[in-house]
Design an enzyme around this catalytic site. Structure first.
Site, PDB file in Angstrom:
ATOM      1  N   ARG A  80     -18.864 -88.755 -15.561  1.00  0.00           N
ATOM      2  CA  ARG A  80     -18.482 -90.015 -14.906  1.00  0.00           C
ATOM      3  C   ARG A  80     -19.475 -90.488 -13.863  1.00  0.00           C
ATOM      4  NH1 ARG A  80     -13.952 -87.200 -16.031  1.00  0.00           N
ATOM      5  NH2 ARG A  80     -12.558 -88.376 -17.397  1.00  0.00           N
ATOM      6  N   HIS A 123     -19.539 -90.898 -20.120  1.00  0.00           N
ATOM      7  CA  HIS A 123     -20.304 -90.508 -21.314  1.00  0.00           C
ATOM      8  C   HIS A 123     -21.140 -91.650 -21.906  1.00  0.00           C
ATOM      9  CE1 HIS A 123     -18.352 -86.731 -21.083  1.00  0.00           C
ATOM     10  NE2 HIS A 123     -17.279 -86.983 -21.792  1.00  0.00           N
ATOM     11  N   HIS A 140     -20.800 -82.135 -26.672  1.00  0.00           N
ATOM     12  CA  HIS A 140     -19.373 -82.144 -26.355  1.00  0.00           C
ATOM     13  C   HIS A 140     -18.515 -81.362 -27.351  1.00  0.00           C
ATOM     14  CE1 HIS A 140     -15.664 -83.703 -24.729  1.00  0.00           C
ATOM     15  NE2 HIS A 140     -16.305 -84.475 -23.882  1.00  0.00           N
ATOM     16  N   ASP A 146     -10.966 -79.343 -15.852  1.00  0.00           N
ATOM     17  CA  ASP A 146     -11.869 -80.432 -16.224  1.00  0.00           C
ATOM     18  C   ASP A 146     -12.825 -80.611 -15.045  1.00  0.00           C
ATOM     19  OD1 ASP A 146     -13.132 -82.510 -17.424  1.00  0.00           O
ATOM     20  OD2 ASP A 146     -11.434 -83.910 -17.380  1.00  0.00           O
ATOM     21  N   GLU A 200     -20.004 -77.992 -21.305  1.00  0.00           N
ATOM     22  CA  GLU A 200     -21.006 -79.051 -21.379  1.00  0.00           C
ATOM     23  C   GLU A 200     -22.053 -78.830 -20.293  1.00  0.00           C
ATOM     24  OE1 GLU A 200     -18.678 -82.824 -21.248  1.00  0.00           O
ATOM     25  OE2 GLU A 200     -17.042 -81.475 -21.677  1.00  0.00           O
TER      26      GLU A 200
HETATM   27  C1  BGC Z   1     -14.486 -84.996 -19.593  1.00  0.00           C
HETATM   28  C2  BGC Z   1     -13.013 -85.341 -19.711  1.00  0.00           C
HETATM   29  C3  BGC Z   1     -12.848 -86.436 -20.720  1.00  0.00           C
HETATM   30  C4  BGC Z   1     -13.435 -85.997 -22.030  1.00  0.00           C
HETATM   31  C5  BGC Z   1     -13.366 -87.070 -23.056  1.00  0.00           C
HETATM   32  C6  BGC Z   1     -14.961 -84.564 -20.930  1.00  0.00           C
HETATM   33  O1  BGC Z   1     -16.326 -84.281 -20.872  1.00  0.00           O
HETATM   34  O2  BGC Z   1     -14.714 -83.980 -18.641  1.00  0.00           O
HETATM   35  O3  BGC Z   1     -12.524 -85.763 -18.449  1.00  0.00           O
HETATM   36  O4  BGC Z   1     -11.496 -86.778 -20.873  1.00  0.00           O
HETATM   37  O5  BGC Z   1     -14.760 -85.617 -21.858  1.00  0.00           O
HETATM   38  O6  BGC Z   1     -13.520 -86.540 -24.319  1.00  0.00           O
END
Ligand code: BGC
Length: 341
Positions: free
Chosen positions: A69, A94, A169, A242, A307
């Site tokens: 983010r 992303h 991811h 997360d 990640e």
């Molecule tokens: C994030 C999550 C997000 C997800 C979406 C992750 O990399 O940390 O917050 O909801 O990606 O697929």
């Protein structure tokens, strides 16, 4: 020209197999044997390429230009303000609405003696793409060694000063995708600090906090279930983990960041990176509404993403590592998922 649905497979001498598609370079399967030779597909996803193309486009995908983010999608470079596309509450996530995970990458075989097999994925992101400055030329090598390492090597160059943070991811379930949750996976992280978040949308506060005495303490290893089922306030915010963890001893060289082991099957993986952080995400938003591998619902905590990355929102936090890329420089990032057979 590579097509979205084109599928590519890397194989090594030990029956490890990595498959990915043209769209997003999405890893759609990784087959790994356990100690008895029983093979499982350890990445969460769908049974067919068509389902992958119709389903969650982050599964196994390459994320960019800025993975994770950026608060309010805003940042400043040399006094100039930039406003990126918004796609996650008020934030940019992303790489925006049309991130690199949705692009069809050009895929070609890649020859390097250290790999049993490898492919190179290329993409040119035009100046202004998702409102980022500069034309960005990106290459990613996916290589599989006979030591059971799946290596992801990223490089990128820009025509104007910009920001960058690429990642992969894939959600892992070492027992096998579709066989239940990862609560009985032991996770060990070489991270004595993490970056706390300020709410359920998961934006970082800017603080770098000690994990000691919190649910975020994986230094000596513990099960993901123990952390996810705890009453820790940070866990409650996002119904699991997360969070970005700060890799101890970061100096730009390849370091062991994480170990993940399913205690039932014994299947185990190590994660190495030259990046300063790793986002651990336990798939808390999976809600069993989709059918995945083995015909099973994709359930909450059904996999865990590791990640490797620069920290979230680094362009707005002076105490976080630098995410700026200038013309003439090369962005480099290596991530190794090593399967312990
Ligand atoms: C994030 C999550 C997000 C997800 C979406 C992750 O990399 O940390 O917050 O909801 O990606 O697929």
């Amino acid at each position: 020209m590579t097509k979205a649905s084109d599928i590519f497979t890397l194989k090594n001498a030990n029956n490890v197999e990595v498959s990915f598609i043209g769209r997003g370079g999405q890893i759609v399967g990784i087959k790994v044997p356990d100690a008895k030779g029983e093979i499982a597909d350890v990445v969460v996803g769908y049974e067919t390429v068509d389902a992958a193309l119709a389903g969650d486009a982050y599964f196994g995908a390459l994320c960019g230009r800025y993975a994770n983010r950026i608060v309010n999608g805003q940042f400043e470079l040399d006094g100039e303000k930039f406003q990126l596309e918004i796609n996650n509450g008020p934030n940019h996530l992303h790489g925006g609405v049309d991130g690199f995970n949705l692009r069809v990458w050009e895929v070609e075989p890649y020859a390097d003696p250290k790999f049993a097999q490898a492919y190179k994925l290329s993409l040119v992101s035009p100046d202004g793409d998702q409102k980022y400055p500069g034309e960005l030329t990106v290459s990613v090598v996916y290589g599989l060694t006979d030591d059971n390492e799946f290596v992801i090597d990223y490089t990128a160059e820009t025509t104007k000063t910009t920001i960058i943070n690429l990642t992969s991811h894939a959600y892992f379930n070492m027992k096998g995708a579709g066989t239940g949750t990862v609560e009985n996976h032991e996770l060990q992280l070489n991270a004595s600090k993490y970056t706390p978040i300020d709410g359920e949308i998961g934006t970082v506060t800017g603080e770098i906090a000690e994990v000691k005495g919190t649910a975020m303490d994986f230094v000596d290893g513990k099960t993901i279930g123990e952390a996810c089922n705890s009453d820790d306030e940070q866990v409650k915010l996002v119904d699991g983990i997360d969070h970005n963890f700060v890799i101890d001893g970061y100096d730009g060289s390849l370091k062991l960041a994480a170990r993940l082991k399913d205690l039932d099957s014994g299947r185990e993986m190590e994660v190495y990176t030259d990046q300063p952080g790793v986002q651990i995400y336990t798939g808390s938003h999976f809600d069993s509404s989709e059918t995945g591998k083995l015909g099973a619902p994709i359930e909450k905590w059904g996999g865990v993403a590791l990640e490797t990355q620069i920290f979230p929102d680094a362009p707005n936090k002076d105490n976080f590592p630098n995410a700026v890329l200038k013309p003439g420089e090369t962005y480099k990032h290596t991530c190794v998922y090593k399967f312990i057979l």
